[in-house]
Design an enzyme around this catalytic site. Structure first.
Site, mmCIF file in Angstrom:
data_model
loop_
_atom_site.group_PDB
_atom_site.id
_atom_site.type_symbol
_atom_site.label_atom_id
_atom_site.label_comp_id
_atom_site.label_asym_id
_atom_site.label_seq_id
_atom_site.Cartn_x
_atom_site.Cartn_y
_atom_site.Cartn_z
ATOM 1 N N LYS A 116 116.401 -57.642 -37.031
ATOM 2 C CA LYS A 116 116.842 -56.523 -36.496
ATOM 3 C C LYS A 116 117.069 -56.305 -35.100
ATOM 4 O O LYS A 116 117.848 -55.521 -34.778
ATOM 5 C CB LYS A 116 115.774 -55.339 -36.947
ATOM 6 C CG LYS A 116 115.511 -55.320 -38.512
ATOM 7 C CD LYS A 116 116.929 -55.249 -39.360
ATOM 8 C CE LYS A 116 116.420 -55.996 -40.765
ATOM 9 N NZ LYS A 116 117.853 -55.931 -41.528
ATOM 10 N N GLU A 200 112.447 -47.891 -30.395
ATOM 11 C CA GLU A 200 113.425 -47.283 -30.115
ATOM 12 C C GLU A 200 113.386 -45.658 -29.914
ATOM 13 O O GLU A 200 112.220 -45.406 -30.256
ATOM 14 C CB GLU A 200 114.489 -47.261 -31.573
ATOM 15 C CG GLU A 200 115.250 -48.476 -31.650
ATOM 16 C CD GLU A 200 115.809 -48.404 -32.884
ATOM 17 O OE1 GLU A 200 116.034 -47.636 -33.757
ATOM 18 O OE2 GLU A 200 116.799 -49.474 -33.228
ATOM 19 N N HIS A 235 112.369 -44.357 -48.679
ATOM 20 C CA HIS A 235 113.259 -45.299 -48.318
ATOM 21 C C HIS A 235 113.995 -45.917 -50.087
ATOM 22 O O HIS A 235 114.484 -46.873 -49.793
ATOM 23 C CB HIS A 235 112.600 -46.476 -47.703
ATOM 24 C CG HIS A 235 112.009 -46.149 -46.410
ATOM 25 N ND1 HIS A 235 112.594 -45.618 -45.320
ATOM 26 C CD2 HIS A 235 110.785 -46.355 -46.046
ATOM 27 C CE1 HIS A 235 111.866 -45.373 -44.541
ATOM 28 N NE2 HIS A 235 110.748 -45.509 -44.920
ATOM 29 N N ARG A 294 125.302 -57.603 -48.209
ATOM 30 C CA ARG A 294 125.445 -57.787 -49.647
ATOM 31 C C ARG A 294 126.266 -56.652 -50.232
ATOM 32 O O ARG A 294 126.651 -55.606 -49.746
ATOM 33 C CB ARG A 294 123.917 -57.804 -50.420
ATOM 34 C CG ARG A 294 123.430 -56.336 -49.907
ATOM 35 C CD ARG A 294 122.158 -56.123 -50.922
ATOM 36 N NE ARG A 294 121.849 -54.565 -50.557
ATOM 37 C CZ ARG A 294 121.098 -54.300 -49.777
ATOM 38 N NH1 ARG A 294 120.643 -54.972 -48.732
ATOM 39 N NH2 ARG A 294 120.640 -52.881 -49.597
HETATM 40 C C1 MV4 Z 1 114.747 -44.660 -37.367
HETATM 41 C C2 MV4 Z 1 114.829 -43.336 -37.553
HETATM 42 C C3 MV4 Z 1 114.837 -42.492 -36.614
HETATM 43 N N1 MV4 Z 1 115.028 -43.015 -35.190
HETATM 44 N N2 MV4 Z 1 114.842 -44.953 -36.223
HETATM 45 C C4 MV4 Z 1 114.107 -46.129 -41.817
HETATM 46 C C5 MV4 Z 1 114.095 -47.455 -42.545
HETATM 47 C C6 MV4 Z 1 114.544 -48.298 -41.536
HETATM 48 N N3 MV4 Z 1 115.771 -49.082 -41.869
HETATM 49 C C7 MV4 Z 1 115.213 -47.540 -40.439
HETATM 50 N N4 MV4 Z 1 114.633 -46.242 -40.806
HETATM 51 C C8 MV4 Z 1 114.554 -45.170 -39.511
HETATM 52 N N5 MV4 Z 1 114.904 -45.645 -38.522
HETATM 53 C C9 MV4 Z 1 114.983 -44.345 -35.339
HETATM 54 N N6 MV4 Z 1 115.211 -44.732 -34.026
HETATM 55 C C10 MV4 Z 1 114.435 -43.026 -38.958
HETATM 56 C C11 MV4 Z 1 114.430 -43.655 -40.001
HETATM 57 C C12 MV4 Z 1 114.295 -43.193 -41.275
HETATM 58 C C13 MV4 Z 1 115.268 -43.580 -42.456
HETATM 59 C C14 MV4 Z 1 116.414 -44.143 -42.065
HETATM 60 C C15 MV4 Z 1 117.227 -44.254 -42.941
HETATM 61 C C16 MV4 Z 1 117.118 -43.522 -44.289
HETATM 62 C C17 MV4 Z 1 116.067 -42.729 -44.709
HETATM 63 C C18 MV4 Z 1 115.012 -42.802 -43.487
HETATM 64 C C19 MV4 Z 1 113.822 -42.026 -43.898
HETATM 65 C C20 MV4 Z 1 112.786 -42.059 -43.049
HETATM 66 C C21 MV4 Z 1 113.081 -42.662 -41.473
#
Ligand code: MV4
Length: 499
Positions: A116, A200, A235, A294
């Site tokens: 990442k 972040e 998620h 994918r």
């Molecule tokens: C974040 C975020 C808020 N701020 N990054 C969750 C899974 C991972 N792939 C990244 N995720 C998140 N990153 C920052 N800087 C909130 C999430 C997040 C989220 C992102 C996408 C879909 C659902 C989510 C549910 C909770 C938190």
């Protein structure tokens, strides 16, 4: 084009890929574990090879068994579907080494997006907006403190090898930072055997919006617009749509996100189908999150709105053909929505509910697409993800697509196991959902506000939905909730049919 293609997957996605192969007159090979001997994907294929015991670690995840099956059947290409080996760079490399085409991106592209932090660096290089933060692993709590002060709280700690929320910690203040860093690092170590954590700025109540890209092996890359995936739980996406209500409402946002996504893909030397994930806020600002290398579960909504077949393009691109669609040829028409039908019980905190499907009524008619991996008389095993089918609708507008989904769900019934069908009926009635006011906390907030409001008596319509869901859950012979106003004759008739 290929002589024969092995599909290294199971369930609805294996069936989806085999449908495209059948349309191109390419023979398909299924692989199956012990418990999948009678599965739909085996019955859909031209040939099938047994690859071992039921646990995926001893079957679908074993690269040598898959490659051996390809060798034995003379398959010259492998489609990995999603999950399992689909984002495993070593597997993609092993395919190429064995002279079998991996239907997906290069091993190098998969590898660079698997980290990442490397993906963040790549996105920055491509000029895509990334969340304020660092693109290298933190060395200690003092460094984390210094950076957090600079970018401001709340901050998000994330595992460099992560994705999907594992090893992720939301931190609201400096007092919690050192402890959260320790927790995130140890969870990252346990989950990925890599304790690296980066930081972040936390985006509050973001939307999750992703861009579909398609690139050929000759450097031509286009985007097919966005999917709104904010309606998810732990998620796990639950409802997806194309277009996004937000992106659709902000002039130029699709073009800006699309251009950012294409630039990221180009910088990664990407080919085949891929998805760039972004977080977005209601002001239309968006930030690169990660790239999925994918075909995704929710690809049908993009297909329905763009009239393009992503799996056909995956095959053609993997075979070295040029992507003949130019960006200016891509058109978005109407609105598509997808519900993921799971064998799970909304009543018991969505506990998986595997078992025998005794009866199955499937939806059809105008604007309906069902990607199913099941049939009546088949037993949903407990060994894998309990996704039964994806129900997608197409209609001219979002409102019509939602109402079409509600109709399609009334035509759907699965007997013998619990499903989340009634849960969808409740969401599709929700005023906030219908207004398109979505963000990643939507389902949590929905579950919070549902019971008290209904009990208060001030919201009769909501109360009716809750009652309908309740009734459906407690009618043993029926798992679909009749929507309020649905014909009693329909419900009666179905009960009789299923006896
Ligand atoms: C974040 C975020 C808020 N701020 N990054 C969750 C899974 C991972 N792939 C990244 N995720 C998140 N990153 C920052 N800087 C909130 C999430 C997040 C989220 C992102 C996408 C879909 C659902 C989510 C549910 C909770 C938190």
């Amino acid at each position: 084009m290929f002589r024969k293609v092995l599909v290294a997957n199971r369930g609805e996605i294996a069936v989806r890929v085999m449908r495209a192969l059948r349309e191109r007159d390419i023979p398909s090979v299924a692989v199956y574990s012990d418990v999948d001997r009678a599965s739909l994907h085996v019955r859909t294929a031209d040939e099938a090879v047994h690859i071992g015991p039921s646990p995926s670690s001893e079957s679908y995840l074993v690269a040598e068994k898959i490659l051996d099956a390809a060798r034995r059947t003379g398959a010259d290409a492998i489609h990995p579907g999603y999950g399992f080996l689909s984002e495993n760079a070593e597997f993609a490399q092993a395919c190429e080494d064995a002279g079998v085409t991996f239907i997906g991106p290069s091993p190098a592209s998969i590898r660079s997006m698997g980290s990442k932090t490397a993906a963040r660096i790549l996105a920055e290089k491509a000029g895509a907006p990334v969340v304020p933060g660092t693109s290298k692993a933190l060395t200690d709590a003092a460094e984390a403190r210094a950076i957090a002060r600079e970018i401001g709280y709340p901050v998000m700690l994330k595992a460099a090898a992560g994705g999907g929320g594992k090893g992720m910690r939301l931190v609201h203040s400096e007092a919690d930072l050192a402890g959260a860093l320790r927790d995130a690092a140890s969870e990252a170590e346990r989950s990925f055997k890599n304790s690296e954590v980066y930081i972040e700025k936390a985006i509050v109540r973001p939307r999750h919006i992703e861009i579909q890209v398609l690139g050929d092996k000759h450097g031509h890359i286009i985007h097919l617009g966005e999917r709104e995936c904010s309606v998810q739980r732990r998620h796990q996406k639950v409802i997806e749509e194309c277009p996004s209500p937000l992106v659709n409402a902000i002039p130029g946002m699709r073009e800006r996100m699309g251009e950012a996504a294409v630039n990221v893909a180009r910088t990664a030397g990407y080919y085949n189908a891929g998805t760039i994930e972004f977080l977005a806020n209601d002001a239309g600002e968006f930030y690169f999150l990660e790239m999925n290398t994918r075909l995704q579960v929710e690809h049908p909504v993009t297909e329905l709105v763009t009239s393009m077949d992503l799996v056909h393009w995956q095959l053609r691109i993997a075979a070295g053909e040029a992507l003949t669609i130019r960006q200016q040829d891509v058109r978005w028409n109407g609105w598509s929505m997808e519900c993921r039908l799971y064998a799970e019980d909304p009543d018991t905190n969505f506990l998986p509910s595997p078992g025998l499907i005794q009866q199955l009524a499937i939806p059809s008619g105008p604007g309906i697409r069902l990607d199913s991996g099941v049939y009546p008389g088949w037993t949903v095993p407990m060994d894998y993800d309990p996704l039964l089918a994806k129900l997608a609708t197409w209609a001219e507008t979002r409102e019509m697509s939602i109402d079409r989904m509600r109709r399609a769900l009334t035509e759907t019934s699965v007997l013998g196991i619990k499903t989340n069908i009634a849960f969808f009926q409740a969401i599709l009635q929700d005023p906030q959902f219908r207004a398109g006011a979505l963000q990643t906390g939507f389902i949590d907030e929905f579950l919070q506000r549902m019971p008290p409001k209904a009990a208060g008596g001030a919201h009769e319509e909501l109360a009716a939905v809750v009652a309908a869901v309740h009734a459906a859950k407690h009618t043993p012979s029926q798992s679909a909730a009749p929507s309020p106003g649905a014909s009693q004759w329909l419900a009666d008739g179905r009960r009789r049919l299923h006896r």
